[in-house]
Structure formats: C-alpha cells, structure tokens
Design an enzyme around this catalytic site. Structure first.
Site, PDB file in Angstrom:
ATOM      1  N   ASP A  10       4.924   1.617   1.972  1.00  0.00           N
ATOM      2  CA  ASP A  10       4.489   2.505   3.048  1.00  0.00           C
ATOM      3  C   ASP A  10       3.174   3.136   2.580  1.00  0.00           C
ATOM      4  OD1 ASP A  10       4.585   4.464   5.211  1.00  0.00           O
ATOM      5  OD2 ASP A  10       5.057   5.886   3.588  1.00  0.00           O
ATOM      6  N   ASP A  12       1.197   6.502   4.135  1.00  0.00           N
ATOM      7  CA  ASP A  12       1.122   7.963   4.079  1.00  0.00           C
ATOM      8  C   ASP A  12       2.399   8.554   3.464  1.00  0.00           C
ATOM      9  OD1 ASP A  12      -0.330  10.277   4.342  1.00  0.00           O
ATOM     10  OD2 ASP A  12      -0.655  10.064   6.493  1.00  0.00           O
TER      11      ASP A  12
HETATM   12 MG   LIG Z   1       5.325   7.648   4.731  1.00  0.00          MG
END
Ligand SMILES: [Mg+2]
Length: 255
Positions: A10, A12
């Site tokens: 992932d 952010d």
């Molecule tokens: Mg995230």
C-alpha cells in the site's frame, strides 16, 4: 518468516505519509530490490497516473516502474475491459482515471454511457453528480474506483470517493461495484499482468479494513504495519488476523 517473491505495498500510511517517506519501509524496499524480489504498489488513489505515482516515489528514493504500480483507476479500466469489452463510459474523476480509461480503449462520453465510473474528483459539481445519477438510473453499469469514505490530509479527514459514490447510490438506489481495496480486482489485475502466483505474494499495509482485508479475500499472506490508520492494539477487534503484525518493517527479520 518465509521468502516472498512478490511484495505488494500500500502507499499512503505504509510507504509514505502524505509527502513524508516512512524510512523503515524505504530501507526495506531497497533491501528487497537488492535481493531481486518483486516489488509492487497497490493504491486506492485514483487521481494520479502510474507515471505520476512513479515520479513521487522516485523523489523519495524508491525506484518503481509504472507497470509495478496498480492504481484503482487502472484496475477499474482493466476490469471493465476484461468483463464487458471497450465501452462508452462517462466519468467523474481526475487525470489518473481519464488516462487509465482511455489507455484501456474505453471511449469517454457525456451522453448515453454504458458505464458510469466514479473516482475522486476535487472539482466535483452538482451537474456531474446529476448526470451520473441519471445515467445509472437509465441502466448504465455503476463502478466506483474505491469505497474510501474519507481520506487524511494535513487538515484532517476530507470526503473521499466512497462519499460521492454513496451519494449517487442514495439518489438512485443502485449500489456501485467497487474496484479498490478491500475488493480484489486490483490484486487480481496485478497478478494477471505479471504472472504472479498467490503463494509467492504478500500484501503490506497500514489499514486493516482495506489492505489486509483485500489480501485475505484474495487469498494471500499479509503484513500489517502500525504506521497509518489501524493501530496494532486494535487488530484484535477484527476477525481474521494478518499473517504478520509489525510496528514497522524494521521488525521483519528473515531467518
Ligand atoms: Mg494506507
């Protein structure tokens, strides 16, 4: 801890927080690159193109080819193509979504679309929401890049794509088909594209309800890191647990 050949990160809250890189993850990814492991990025952010996302990562010292970056926009365009062919599509969204739809061969139209695609649009207007609702009511497929109701900014949580898709759902009574995590089409598209096997893949993320759930639903192993949305101590609230739970990736040691 096993050796994995396809690490799916992932972005952010896992690789960076807004504009700040998370140093433990950056170091870990460099180590993976040195060993020759596969490194991929899986983001619900539909606004940026893979090229723009690649430049952002480059600025943080992470090399990532655009093909290694799966955005919810790219997965949306690929998913539509695979299941329905190239379509006349109307969209709410930004450059990342427009580019993805056009690159996949879909035609962006204002009137009589076969599909309405909704991604984050920071210039959303009542007119765009009305057009999308009318097309969905008239029977167009209704697809949303992701279901995140809000997302974090320097100022706090602001409305995300799930809030806009939810507004159209409320107005029409039609539920959208969601592409982004926790749904599986992003991981599926990435695996198809690069010929990855589930047993060699691992999903790393900070958000249990999106990243870890997507990994669990897709049937791959998962690593939760405590650098973003879900705190380690809150994991116990959820049912199925991630394969590994770490404060940061500095805690990953291979035997
Ligand atoms: Mg995230």
């Amino acid at each position: 801890m096993r050796e994995y050949q396809a690490w799916c990160f992932d972005l952010d809250g896992t690789v960076y927080r807004g504009k700040e890189p998370i140093p433990e993850t950056v170091r870990f990814i460099r180590g993976l690159r040195e060993k020759g492991a596969g490194v991929f990025f899986v983001t619900n952010n539909s606004a940026l193109t893979p090229e723009q996302q690649s430049e952002k990562l480059e600025g943080m010292g992470i090399t990532a080819a655009p093909e290694e970056i799966m955005t919810s926009s790219v997965a949306t365009a690929e998913h539509l193509l695979k299941n329905h062919g190239a379509l006349p599509v109307s969209m709410i969204g930004e450059e990342g979504l427009r580019t993805a739809l056009e690159s996949a061969g879909h035609r962006i139209v204002r009137e009589s679309p076969d599909a309405v695609v909704v991604g984050i649009d920071r210039e959303i207007t009542y007119g765009k929401l009305a057009d999308a609702s009318l097309a969905v009511s008239a029977g167009a497929l209704f697809v949303a890049t992701n279901s995140d109701k809000a997302y974090p900014t320097e100022r706090g949580l602001v409305p995300g794509n799930g809030a806009f898709a939810g507004l159209i759902e409320l107005a029409t009574g039609v539920s959208p088909f969601y592409i982004g995590k926790p749904s599986v089409p992003m991981l599926e598209t990435l695996a198809d594209r690069h010929g990855l096997k589930k047993e060699e893949m691992i999903m790393v993320g900070d958000n249990y309800e999106t990243d870890i759930m997507a990994g669990i639903r897709f049937g791959i192993e998962t690593v939760h890191v405590d650098t973003g949305v879900t705190r380690t101590e809150d994991l116990a609230k959820f049912g199925e647990q991630p394969t590994y739970a770490l404060r940061t990736l500095d805690g990953w040691t291979e035997n």
